[in-house]
Scaffold this motif. Structure first.
Motif, PDB file in Angstrom:
ATOM      1  N   GLY A 114      -2.124   6.627  -8.449  1.00  0.00           N
ATOM      2  CA  GLY A 114      -1.861   5.271  -7.953  1.00  0.00           C
ATOM      3  C   GLY A 114      -2.278   5.182  -6.493  1.00  0.00           C
ATOM      4  N   CYS A 115      -1.907   4.087  -5.845  1.00  0.00           N
ATOM      5  CA  CYS A 115      -2.328   3.913  -4.455  1.00  0.00           C
ATOM      6  C   CYS A 115      -1.428   2.882  -3.782  1.00  0.00           C
ATOM      7  CB  CYS A 115      -3.783   3.443  -4.421  1.00  0.00           C
ATOM      8  SG  CYS A 115      -4.457   3.343  -2.758  1.00  0.00           S
ATOM      9  N   LYS A 116      -1.123   3.126  -2.485  1.00  0.00           N
ATOM     10  CA  LYS A 116      -0.256   2.177  -1.767  1.00  0.00           C
ATOM     11  C   LYS A 116      -1.039   1.029  -1.151  1.00  0.00           C
ATOM     12  CE  LYS A 116       2.459   6.037  -0.095  1.00  0.00           C
ATOM     13  NZ  LYS A 116       2.520   6.880   1.100  1.00  0.00           N
ATOM     14  N   MET A 117      -2.359   1.132  -1.133  1.00  0.00           N
ATOM     15  CA  MET A 117      -3.151   0.199  -0.322  1.00  0.00           C
ATOM     16  C   MET A 117      -3.314  -1.185  -0.966  1.00  0.00           C
ATOM     17  SD  MET A 117      -3.684   1.902   2.345  1.00  0.00           S
ATOM     18  CE  MET A 117      -2.514   3.251   2.322  1.00  0.00           C
ATOM     19  N   ALA A 118      -3.185  -1.263  -2.281  1.00  0.00           N
ATOM     20  CA  ALA A 118      -3.163  -2.547  -3.002  1.00  0.00           C
ATOM     21  C   ALA A 118      -4.374  -3.442  -2.731  1.00  0.00           C
ATOM     22  CB  ALA A 118      -1.866  -3.299  -2.663  1.00  0.00           C
ATOM     23  N   CYS A 119      -5.550  -2.845  -2.624  1.00  0.00           N
ATOM     24  CA  CYS A 119      -6.768  -3.665  -2.463  1.00  0.00           C
ATOM     25  C   CYS A 119      -6.928  -4.519  -3.726  1.00  0.00           C
ATOM     26  CB  CYS A 119      -7.990  -2.774  -2.279  1.00  0.00           C
ATOM     27  SG  CYS A 119      -7.828  -1.618  -0.913  1.00  0.00           S
ATOM     28  N   THR A 120      -7.179  -5.804  -3.530  1.00  0.00           N
ATOM     29  CA  THR A 120      -7.118  -6.702  -4.698  1.00  0.00           C
ATOM     30  C   THR A 120      -8.368  -6.633  -5.577  1.00  0.00           C
ATOM     31  OG1 THR A 120      -7.973  -8.504  -3.378  1.00  0.00           O
ATOM     32  CG2 THR A 120      -5.581  -8.361  -3.577  1.00  0.00           C
ATOM     33  N   PHE A 121      -9.430  -6.012  -5.080  1.00  0.00           N
ATOM     34  CA  PHE A 121     -10.657  -5.932  -5.887  1.00  0.00           C
ATOM     35  C   PHE A 121     -10.675  -4.677  -6.760  1.00  0.00           C
ATOM     36  CE2 PHE A 121     -11.347  -3.911  -1.804  1.00  0.00           C
ATOM     37  CZ  PHE A 121     -11.858  -2.689  -2.174  1.00  0.00           C
ATOM     38  N   CYS A 122      -9.628  -3.844  -6.651  1.00  0.00           N
ATOM     39  CA  CYS A 122      -9.675  -2.493  -7.222  1.00  0.00           C
ATOM     40  C   CYS A 122      -8.596  -2.341  -8.289  1.00  0.00           C
ATOM     41  CB  CYS A 122      -9.438  -1.498  -6.088  1.00  0.00           C
ATOM     42  SG  CYS A 122      -9.043   0.156  -6.608  1.00  0.00           S
ATOM     43  N   ALA A 123      -8.964  -1.796  -9.450  1.00  0.00           N
ATOM     44  CA  ALA A 123      -7.988  -1.651 -10.537  1.00  0.00           C
ATOM     45  C   ALA A 123      -6.856  -0.697 -10.137  1.00  0.00           C
ATOM     46  CB  ALA A 123      -8.689  -1.160 -11.805  1.00  0.00           C
ATOM     47  N   THR A 124      -7.170   0.316  -9.329  1.00  0.00           N
ATOM     48  CA  THR A 124      -6.106   1.234  -8.887  1.00  0.00           C
ATOM     49  C   THR A 124      -5.086   0.504  -8.013  1.00  0.00           C
ATOM     50  OG1 THR A 124      -7.662   3.070  -8.927  1.00  0.00           O
ATOM     51  CG2 THR A 124      -5.638   3.424  -7.702  1.00  0.00           C
ATOM     52  N   GLY A 125      -5.575  -0.474  -7.247  1.00  0.00           N
ATOM     53  CA  GLY A 125      -4.686  -1.230  -6.359  1.00  0.00           C
ATOM     54  C   GLY A 125      -3.575  -1.953  -7.104  1.00  0.00           C
ATOM     55  N   TYR A 126      -3.734  -2.122  -8.424  1.00  0.00           N
ATOM     56  CA  TYR A 126      -2.714  -2.807  -9.217  1.00  0.00           C
ATOM     57  C   TYR A 126      -1.735  -1.828  -9.851  1.00  0.00           C
ATOM     58  CZ  TYR A 126      -5.487  -6.949  -8.528  1.00  0.00           C
ATOM     59  OH  TYR A 126      -6.141  -7.990  -7.928  1.00  0.00           O
ATOM     60  N   MET A 157     -13.530   9.287  -3.273  1.00  0.00           N
ATOM     61  CA  MET A 157     -13.553   7.836  -3.413  1.00  0.00           C
ATOM     62  C   MET A 157     -12.899   7.403  -4.713  1.00  0.00           C
ATOM     63  SD  MET A 157     -17.343   6.586  -2.289  1.00  0.00           S
ATOM     64  CE  MET A 157     -18.079   7.110  -0.743  1.00  0.00           C
ATOM     65  N   GLY A 158     -12.190   8.331  -5.349  1.00  0.00           N
ATOM     66  CA  GLY A 158     -11.532   7.988  -6.607  1.00  0.00           C
ATOM     67  C   GLY A 158     -10.204   7.296  -6.325  1.00  0.00           C
ATOM     68  N   MET A 159      -9.224   7.538  -7.191  1.00  0.00           N
ATOM     69  CA  MET A 159      -7.935   6.863  -7.013  1.00  0.00           C
ATOM     70  C   MET A 159      -7.235   7.395  -5.763  1.00  0.00           C
ATOM     71  SD  MET A 159      -6.766   7.117 -10.970  1.00  0.00           S
ATOM     72  CE  MET A 159      -5.265   6.226 -10.729  1.00  0.00           C
ATOM     73  N   GLY A 160      -6.709   6.460  -4.973  1.00  0.00           N
ATOM     74  CA  GLY A 160      -5.931   6.857  -3.795  1.00  0.00           C
ATOM     75  C   GLY A 160      -6.682   6.705  -2.497  1.00  0.00           C
ATOM     76  N   GLU A 161      -5.926   6.673  -1.409  1.00  0.00           N
ATOM     77  CA  GLU A 161      -6.501   6.586  -0.055  1.00  0.00           C
ATOM     78  C   GLU A 161      -6.393   7.978   0.574  1.00  0.00           C
ATOM     79  OE1 GLU A 161      -8.077   4.792   2.336  1.00  0.00           O
ATOM     80  OE2 GLU A 161      -7.583   6.471   3.647  1.00  0.00           O
ATOM     81  N   PRO A 162      -7.515   8.655   0.790  1.00  0.00           N
ATOM     82  CA  PRO A 162      -7.459  10.044   1.270  1.00  0.00           C
ATOM     83  C   PRO A 162      -6.663  10.230   2.562  1.00  0.00           C
ATOM     84  CG  PRO A 162      -9.687   9.493   0.580  1.00  0.00           C
ATOM     85  CD  PRO A 162      -8.893   8.222   0.512  1.00  0.00           C
ATOM     86  N   THR A 193     -12.390   6.021   3.508  1.00  0.00           N
ATOM     87  CA  THR A 193     -11.082   5.466   3.864  1.00  0.00           C
ATOM     88  C   THR A 193     -11.161   3.951   3.985  1.00  0.00           C
ATOM     89  OG1 THR A 193      -9.360   5.391   5.581  1.00  0.00           O
ATOM     90  CG2 THR A 193     -11.572   5.911   6.324  1.00  0.00           C
ATOM     91  N   VAL A 194     -10.013   3.295   3.759  1.00  0.00           N
ATOM     92  CA  VAL A 194      -9.969   1.852   3.954  1.00  0.00           C
ATOM     93  C   VAL A 194      -9.930   1.505   5.452  1.00  0.00           C
ATOM     94  CG1 VAL A 194      -8.927   1.118   1.775  1.00  0.00           C
ATOM     95  CG2 VAL A 194      -7.456   1.912   3.638  1.00  0.00           C
ATOM     96  N   GLY A 195      -9.792   2.537   6.294  1.00  0.00           N
ATOM     97  CA  GLY A 195      -9.787   2.282   7.731  1.00  0.00           C
ATOM     98  C   GLY A 195      -8.431   2.526   8.359  1.00  0.00           C
ATOM     99  N   ALA A 332     -14.932   1.089 -13.076  1.00  0.00           N
ATOM    100  CA  ALA A 332     -14.187   0.616 -11.914  1.00  0.00           C
ATOM    101  C   ALA A 332     -13.009   1.559 -11.689  1.00  0.00           C
ATOM    102  CB  ALA A 332     -13.685  -0.802 -12.157  1.00  0.00           C
ATOM    103  N   CYS A 333     -12.800   1.913 -10.423  1.00  0.00           N
ATOM    104  CA  CYS A 333     -11.790   2.907 -10.078  1.00  0.00           C
ATOM    105  C   CYS A 333     -10.415   2.501 -10.607  1.00  0.00           C
ATOM    106  CB  CYS A 333     -11.770   3.050  -8.564  1.00  0.00           C
ATOM    107  SG  CYS A 333     -10.379   3.931  -7.921  1.00  0.00           S
ATOM    108  N   GLY A 334      -9.821   3.340 -11.427  1.00  0.00           N
ATOM    109  CA  GLY A 334      -8.470   3.083 -11.930  1.00  0.00           C
ATOM    110  C   GLY A 334      -8.426   2.427 -13.295  1.00  0.00           C
TER     111      GLY A 334
HETATM  112  S1  SF4 Z   1      -8.032   3.332  -4.527  1.00  0.00           S
HETATM  113 FE1  SF4 Z   1      -9.173   2.745  -2.673  1.00  0.00          FE
HETATM  114  S2  SF4 Z   1      -9.951   0.707  -3.103  1.00  0.00           S
HETATM  115 FE2  SF4 Z   1      -8.358   1.130  -4.614  1.00  0.00          FE
HETATM  116  S3  SF4 Z   1      -6.453   0.269  -3.759  1.00  0.00           S
HETATM  117 FE3  SF4 Z   1      -6.561   2.401  -3.112  1.00  0.00          FE
HETATM  118  S4  SF4 Z   1      -7.584   2.391  -1.138  1.00  0.00           S
HETATM  119 FE4  SF4 Z   1      -7.970   0.394  -2.086  1.00  0.00          FE
END
Ligand code: SF4
Length: 361
Positions: A114-126, A157-162, A193-195, A332-334
């Motif tokens: 999963g991932c905490k960043m919740a980017c709305t374009f990314c399936a993992t973000g959900y 660049m897979g699931m998660g924010e390194p 990274t998302v920055g 698509a990631c996730g």
């Molecule tokens: S996996 Fe990457 S793109 Fe997807 S929500 Fe996390 S940081 Fe954002």
């Protein structure tokens, strides 16, 4: 000692492995032999490490484990890309993707469930964040998966924010880099990274891989709409950080920019992007949005992407357009993990229904 209380040796840096071996009463050089078996020969069974003495193997077996991740699903694409769903020892699943191109074979690995960043374009973000991966679980996506040919490059660049799992990611990079083990040089490793700006200079100083930043927007409004992290690290702070980076040698930042139809793909966006990055040693990787069933964004036409790229090139920015790979296998990631979870839920529901039906009969 049962397997619950045995210590996992995978993921330990060599000096720590040596300390464990010395504490067992064996000479330190045995640690190097063991390390070679683990990372060069990719062996997870102590008994098959044939140049270790029988007694040493027995001691290892009694006190330590060498866990493995397992491939739960393999999805080969027509273009040679292979998407894997891998199962971690606690049953959680993450994705990794093998991407062959001419002269190289890249593996995209996950760093979190999963991932905490919740980017709305990314399936993992959900998907809700479950946990960080351990260094060995990151590296084992290379070690324990039978890829079609030897992996030459690694991208995180897979699931998660390194950078949200910074310590374990840095340990994993050392294991990838190690000349005694996997020998993947830092020029062949990219961390995206998302920055998370307060980690960027540390990462550059550690010199374990190349830096890629997911930009995907040219204004705060636009970026915040798809990347909530922009509220914490807004565009100006991110670009100022990139501008002030102290690189060794000729390194530069790669900015990833996913073009989304009618959202960030206009000529004005291209010109704003030029203004943002023109004084930063950088290159821009353009990607066209990979549509997936969870998000209502659309992929721009090929013409639109090429026009965007041409504007950048005319202004002397280095820009590449990376065509999506593995689009026929839920790339698509996730996406794969969500589909697998939904499938399990459907199967559990079907089983429940059949139990209820037979109870009523
Ligand atoms: S996996 Fe990457 S793109 Fe997807 S929500 Fe996390 S940081 Fe954002």
């Amino acid at each position: 000692m049962d397997s619950q209380t045995k210590e996992n040796l995978k993921g330990l840096p060599l000096p720590e492995l040596e300390a464990r071996i010395l504490a067992m009463g064996h000479p330190a050089f045995r640690a190097r032999q063991l390390y070679r078996w683990m990372y060069k020969e990719r062996e997870s069974d102590f008994q098959k490490m044939t140049d270790l003495s029988k007694q040493f193997r027995q001691h290892l077996e009694e006190q330590f484990t060498l866990p493995k991740i397992e491939v739960s699903e393999t999805h080969p694409s027509d273009d040679g890309t292979v998407k894997y769903l891998v199962r971690l020892p606690d049953g959680q699943q993450v994705e990794s993707v093998f991407i062959p191109t001419e002269g190289r074979a890249t593996l995209c690995v996950s760093t979190q469930v999963g991932c905490k960043m919740a980017c709305t374009f990314c399936a993992t973000g959900y998907q809700k964040f479950v946990r960080d991966l351990k260094a060995w679980e990151i590296v084992d996506q290379l070690l324990s998966v039978p890829h079609p040919r030897p992996v030459t490059n690694i991208v995180l660049m897979g699931m998660g924010e390194p950078f949200d799992n910074y310590e374990e990611v840095m340990k994993a990079l050392k294991l990838f880099n190690d000349p005694m083990g996997l020998k993947i040089g830092k020029r062949h490793i990219t961390v995206s990274t998302v920055g998370i700006t307060d980690k960027i200079q540390d990462f550059i100083d550690a010199s374990l891989g190349k830096l890629a930043i997911s930009l995907h927007g040219t204004t705060d409004e636009q970026r915040s709409h798809i990347m909530p992290i922009n509220a914490k690290f807004p565009l100006k702070e991110l670009m100022d950080t990139c501008r002030s980076l102290r690189f060794r040698g000729t390194e530069r930042v790669t900015f990833e920019y996913i073009l989304i139809k009618d959202f960030n793909d206009s000529d004005e966006d291209a010109h704003r992007l030029i203004k943002l990055v023109h004084d930063i040693p950088s290159k821009i990787n353009l990607l066209a949005y990979n549509e997936n069933p969870f998000v209502d964004f659309k992929r721009p036409s090929e013409d639109r992407v090429l026009r965007f790229q041409n504007i950048l090139l005319k202004h002397h920015l280095t820009s590449t357009y990376r065509r999506s790979r593995g689009r026929d296998v839920a790339a698509a990631c996730g996406q794969l993990r969500i589909e697998a979870e939904n499938r399990l839920k459907r199967q559990a529901w079907e089983r429940l229904k059949s139990v209820q039906v037979s109870a009523n009969l």
